[in-house]
Write an enzyme that holds these catalytic residues in place. Structure first.
Site: not given
Length: 303
Positions: A22, A259
């Site tokens: 998708s 991160h």
């Protein structure tokens, strides 16, 4: 007038690993709209089928789905692959692309276990390092007006004299937006994982050699020593002006900021230490992204 760029140009032929997923479907459509020459995709379970998309001119095109990267390269002449597969399958997808000796591999996938990335990188080295890898966990690379391999919005800005390399995806977009009237040769999001393929240094070295890049903007973040290493490299190898920004001035020690690679231990890896190293190398460092953009603008207009 043809604009130069680094690592990616309008001539590159691109395949998408995981093209039927998708997310890949959405971004394949966006890349095609941006002018990227996408020539097919890879999904072993759907080999022999096609996926339908619109090209830049709005015409419907059928993109072939191949069983492997090697087959896709052989049939289409592709020289760039983009990986959109889920984290658990990413290592195998990367290895497959390395085995096929694809020259450029952009790994968008977030959440790949660090040991998988480290294994794949060692494998690439062992195989003679024929594949340049950008990522993982990154927005990829765009040479505005030419080609997009990744998820960076293509309509922010056009071609121009600024080369951008960034650990942060969102700050990549902000910097492009702030300097949108000036334009960019290439903007690369290298990703914020502890182990990445293309580094600040790799991009800066390429921008230094690119005749159309007049100014380099680098965006770093706390943690690791990539920015300090880049500063050392800039000091001795770069003649073009470099402007920098380091995300994470307010980060507390020991806390991962957004991160996995953005973590401070002791005085090493702090934003202040990085700023100091960069300034010692002659890099002008902005206090905020907007201040950094203003510095870049001022320097570029004075060249």
């Amino acid at each position: 007038m043809t604009h130069m760029s680094i690592f990616l140009s309008r001539d590159n032929k691109v395949i998408v690993q995981g093209i039927t997923g998708s997310e890949a479907t959405v971004h394949t459509a966006r890349m095609l709209r941006a002018g990227t020459q996408i020539v097919g995709g890879v999904n072993a379970r759907k080999a022999g089928t096609t996926v339908t998309h619109e090209d830049k001119g709005g015409r419907l095109i059928k993109l072939p789905v191949f069983g492997s990267v090697a087959e896709a390269m052989e049939k289409t002449g592709a020289d760039v692959s983009i990986i959109f597969v889920p984290p658990t399958f990413a290592k195998d997808a990367i290895i497959e692309a390395i085995d096929a000796e694809i020259p450029l591999l952009v790994v968008i996938t977030e959440g790949i276990p660090v040991q998988d990335t480290a294994y794949a990188w060692a494998y690439n080295l062992e195989a003679g390092h024929k594949t340049r890898i950008i990522g993982p966990n990154c927005p990829g690379i765009i040479s505005p007006g030419q080609s997009l391999a990744g998820i960076t919005p293509a309509n922010i800005t056009g071609p121009g004299p600024i080369g951008l390399v960034s650990k942060s995806g969102t700050l990549t977009y902000q910097m492009m937006f702030e300097l949108r009237d000036l334009g960019f040769s290439t903007a690369i999001g290298i990703g914020g994982d502890p182990v990445i393929g293309t580094t600040h240094i790799d991009a800066i070295e390429a921008f230094e050699k690119d005749p159309d890049t007049k100014l380099i903007v680098m965006i770093g973040e706390i943690g690791g020593d990539a920015e300090e290493r880049a500063a050392d490299f800039i000091k001795t190898n770069v003649s073009k002006p470099v402007v920098g920004y380091v995300a994470g001035f307010t980060a507390p020690e020991g806390k991962t900021m957004g991160h996995a690679g953005a973590i401070v231990s002791g005085s090493s890896g702090t934003a202040a230490a990085k700023q100091e190293a960069l300034e010692a190398a002659g890099v002008k460092v902005g206090k905020t992204p907007s201040a950094t953009a203003a510095l870049a603008r001022e320097i570029l207009l004075s060249l």
